[in-house]
Motif scaffolding. Sequence first.
Motif, mmCIF file in Angstrom:
data_model
loop_
_atom_site.group_PDB
_atom_site.id
_atom_site.type_symbol
_atom_site.label_atom_id
_atom_site.label_comp_id
_atom_site.label_asym_id
_atom_site.label_seq_id
_atom_site.Cartn_x
_atom_site.Cartn_y
_atom_site.Cartn_z
ATOM 1 N N GLU A 9 -20.996 84.102 -84.606
ATOM 2 C CA GLU A 9 -20.789 83.482 -85.912
ATOM 3 C C GLU A 9 -22.046 82.707 -86.285
ATOM 4 O OE1 GLU A 9 -17.864 83.422 -88.104
ATOM 5 O OE2 GLU A 9 -17.646 85.231 -86.905
ATOM 6 N N PRO A 10 -22.357 82.637 -87.556
ATOM 7 C CA PRO A 10 -23.548 81.886 -87.971
ATOM 8 C C PRO A 10 -23.361 80.390 -87.750
ATOM 9 C CG PRO A 10 -22.295 82.591 -89.887
ATOM 10 C CD PRO A 10 -21.643 83.220 -88.687
ATOM 11 N N PRO A 11 -24.456 79.643 -87.642
ATOM 12 C CA PRO A 11 -24.350 78.188 -87.518
ATOM 13 C C PRO A 11 -23.535 77.622 -88.683
ATOM 14 C CG PRO A 11 -26.610 78.900 -87.179
ATOM 15 C CD PRO A 11 -25.837 80.105 -87.641
ATOM 16 N N GLY A 12 -22.738 76.626 -88.400
ATOM 17 C CA GLY A 12 -21.910 76.016 -89.432
ATOM 18 C C GLY A 12 -20.570 76.704 -89.614
ATOM 19 N N ALA A 13 -20.246 77.643 -88.719
ATOM 20 C CA ALA A 13 -18.983 78.378 -88.826
ATOM 21 C C ALA A 13 -17.835 77.614 -88.170
ATOM 22 C CB ALA A 13 -19.123 79.766 -88.216
ATOM 23 N N GLY A 14 -18.031 76.354 -87.897
ATOM 24 C CA GLY A 14 -16.973 75.567 -87.261
ATOM 25 C C GLY A 14 -16.945 75.812 -85.767
ATOM 26 N N SER A 15 -15.753 75.836 -85.209
ATOM 27 C CA SER A 15 -15.600 75.941 -83.760
ATOM 28 C C SER A 15 -15.659 77.378 -83.254
ATOM 29 C CB SER A 15 -14.279 75.306 -83.342
ATOM 30 O OG SER A 15 -13.194 75.979 -83.962
ATOM 31 N N VAL A 16 -15.649 78.369 -84.151
ATOM 32 C CA VAL A 16 -15.703 79.769 -83.719
ATOM 33 C C VAL A 16 -17.136 80.108 -83.320
ATOM 34 C CG1 VAL A 16 -15.300 82.176 -84.340
ATOM 35 C CG2 VAL A 16 -13.773 80.400 -85.218
ATOM 36 N N VAL A 17 -17.314 80.518 -82.063
ATOM 37 C CA VAL A 17 -18.627 80.873 -81.535
ATOM 38 C C VAL A 17 -18.943 82.334 -81.862
ATOM 39 C CG1 VAL A 17 -19.996 81.108 -79.420
ATOM 40 C CG2 VAL A 17 -18.409 79.174 -79.686
ATOM 41 N N ALA A 18 -17.930 83.207 -81.680
ATOM 42 C CA ALA A 18 -18.147 84.637 -81.899
ATOM 43 C C ALA A 18 -16.809 85.341 -82.075
ATOM 44 C CB ALA A 18 -18.893 85.244 -80.720
ATOM 45 N N ARG A 19 -16.888 86.516 -82.665
ATOM 46 C CA ARG A 19 -15.748 87.434 -82.738
ATOM 47 C C ARG A 19 -16.138 88.663 -81.933
ATOM 48 N NH1 ARG A 19 -12.304 85.583 -86.819
ATOM 49 N NH2 ARG A 19 -13.311 83.955 -88.051
ATOM 50 N N PHE A 20 -15.163 89.222 -81.206
ATOM 51 C CA PHE A 20 -15.520 90.327 -80.321
ATOM 52 C C PHE A 20 -14.339 91.249 -80.064
ATOM 53 C CE2 PHE A 20 -14.016 86.865 -77.742
ATOM 54 C CZ PHE A 20 -13.336 87.435 -76.689
ATOM 55 N N ASP A 21 -14.680 92.432 -79.533
ATOM 56 C CA ASP A 21 -13.695 93.427 -79.128
ATOM 57 C C ASP A 21 -13.785 93.555 -77.615
ATOM 58 O OD1 ASP A 21 -13.316 93.815 -81.876
ATOM 59 O OD2 ASP A 21 -14.810 95.412 -81.932
ATOM 60 N N ARG A 34 -11.372 85.974 -81.035
ATOM 61 C CA ARG A 34 -12.298 84.885 -81.366
ATOM 62 C C ARG A 34 -12.548 84.035 -80.138
ATOM 63 N NH1 ARG A 34 -9.467 81.326 -85.055
ATOM 64 N NH2 ARG A 34 -7.618 82.370 -84.287
ATOM 65 N N LEU A 35 -13.827 83.751 -79.874
ATOM 66 C CA LEU A 35 -14.226 82.795 -78.848
ATOM 67 C C LEU A 35 -14.445 81.473 -79.562
ATOM 68 C CD1 LEU A 35 -15.257 81.902 -76.034
ATOM 69 C CD2 LEU A 35 -17.505 82.774 -76.714
ATOM 70 N N VAL A 36 -13.702 80.450 -79.153
ATOM 71 C CA VAL A 36 -13.723 79.149 -79.819
ATOM 72 C C VAL A 36 -14.130 78.078 -78.813
ATOM 73 C CG1 VAL A 36 -12.274 77.416 -80.956
ATOM 74 C CG2 VAL A 36 -11.953 79.849 -81.456
ATOM 75 N N LYS A 37 -15.010 77.189 -79.235
ATOM 76 C CA LYS A 37 -15.370 76.017 -78.422
ATOM 77 C C LYS A 37 -14.612 74.832 -78.995
ATOM 78 C CE LYS A 37 -18.800 75.979 -76.054
ATOM 79 N NZ LYS A 37 -19.614 75.883 -74.871
ATOM 80 N N LYS A 38 -13.729 74.249 -78.185
ATOM 81 C CA LYS A 38 -12.907 73.121 -78.625
ATOM 82 C C LYS A 38 -13.721 71.826 -78.596
ATOM 83 C CE LYS A 38 -8.446 74.916 -77.220
ATOM 84 N NZ LYS A 38 -7.238 74.601 -76.445
ATOM 85 N N PRO A 39 -13.284 70.798 -79.329
ATOM 86 C CA PRO A 39 -14.009 69.520 -79.355
ATOM 87 C C PRO A 39 -14.213 68.897 -77.975
ATOM 88 C CG PRO A 39 -12.373 69.574 -81.092
ATOM 89 C CD PRO A 39 -12.155 70.805 -80.251
ATOM 90 N N ASP A 40 -13.281 69.164 -77.043
ATOM 91 C CA ASP A 40 -13.414 68.597 -75.697
ATOM 92 C C ASP A 40 -14.341 69.415 -74.801
ATOM 93 O OD1 ASP A 40 -11.909 70.831 -75.061
ATOM 94 O OD2 ASP A 40 -10.168 69.713 -74.341
ATOM 95 N N GLY A 41 -14.941 70.487 -75.362
ATOM 96 C CA GLY A 41 -15.873 71.313 -74.598
ATOM 97 C C GLY A 41 -15.241 72.528 -73.959
ATOM 98 N N GLU A 65 -12.294 83.982 -67.646
ATOM 99 C CA GLU A 65 -12.966 85.247 -67.373
ATOM 100 C C GLU A 65 -13.444 85.914 -68.660
ATOM 101 O OE1 GLU A 65 -10.554 87.793 -64.916
ATOM 102 O OE2 GLU A 65 -10.115 86.168 -63.530
ATOM 103 N N ILE A 66 -12.589 85.936 -69.670
ATOM 104 C CA ILE A 66 -12.960 86.557 -70.944
ATOM 105 C C ILE A 66 -14.089 85.763 -71.606
ATOM 106 C CG2 ILE A 66 -12.179 87.129 -73.275
ATOM 107 C CD1 ILE A 66 -9.379 87.644 -72.057
ATOM 108 N N ALA A 67 -13.982 84.449 -71.614
ATOM 109 C CA ALA A 67 -15.018 83.609 -72.225
ATOM 110 C C ALA A 67 -16.357 83.793 -71.521
ATOM 111 C CB ALA A 67 -14.591 82.144 -72.206
ATOM 112 N N ASN A 68 -16.341 83.870 -70.199
ATOM 113 C CA ASN A 68 -17.588 84.100 -69.453
ATOM 114 C C ASN A 68 -18.208 85.436 -69.842
ATOM 115 O OD1 ASN A 68 -17.303 81.679 -68.101
ATOM 116 N ND2 ASN A 68 -16.519 82.605 -66.227
ATOM 117 N N ALA A 69 -17.381 86.471 -69.945
ATOM 118 C CA ALA A 69 -17.884 87.796 -70.318
ATOM 119 C C ALA A 69 -18.430 87.783 -71.742
ATOM 120 C CB ALA A 69 -16.775 88.843 -70.172
ATOM 121 N N ALA A 70 -17.734 87.123 -72.652
ATOM 122 C CA ALA A 70 -18.180 87.062 -74.049
ATOM 123 C C ALA A 70 -19.495 86.288 -74.158
ATOM 124 C CB ALA A 70 -17.101 86.426 -74.924
ATOM 125 N N GLU A 71 -19.600 85.168 -73.473
ATOM 126 C CA GLU A 71 -20.831 84.387 -73.528
ATOM 127 C C GLU A 71 -21.992 85.139 -72.884
ATOM 128 O OE1 GLU A 71 -19.606 80.602 -71.938
ATOM 129 O OE2 GLU A 71 -18.952 79.929 -73.920
#
Length: 85
Positions: A9-21, A34-41, A65-71
């Motif tokens: 996701e582009p900068p400024g897209a809020g908490s969504v880091v990326a969309r993926f399949d 959707r991969l989301v980074k929450k306020p608590d990290g 596991e999914i978040a690690n693979a997506a990142e």
Amino acid sequence: MQILSIRPEPPGAGSVVARFDLELSDQLRMFGLRLVKKPDGHRAIYAPNSGGVRVVTFGATLVQEIANAAEAAIRGLLPHDRTEA
């Protein structure tokens, strides 16, 4: 588990880091996650809704596991690669 495609996701897209399949196994593929980074990290993975209702939820270990693979896919690494990009 394999990330089929990922769209950061582009900068400024809020908490969504990326969309993926995701291909979780050769019998199960999920699209539009959707991969989301929450306020608590912490990270969260959300599947699309149907009729305003969650279609899929994931346990904490699978989210990790999914978040690690997506990142790793965002960085252009294989999920098992431990080097820093």
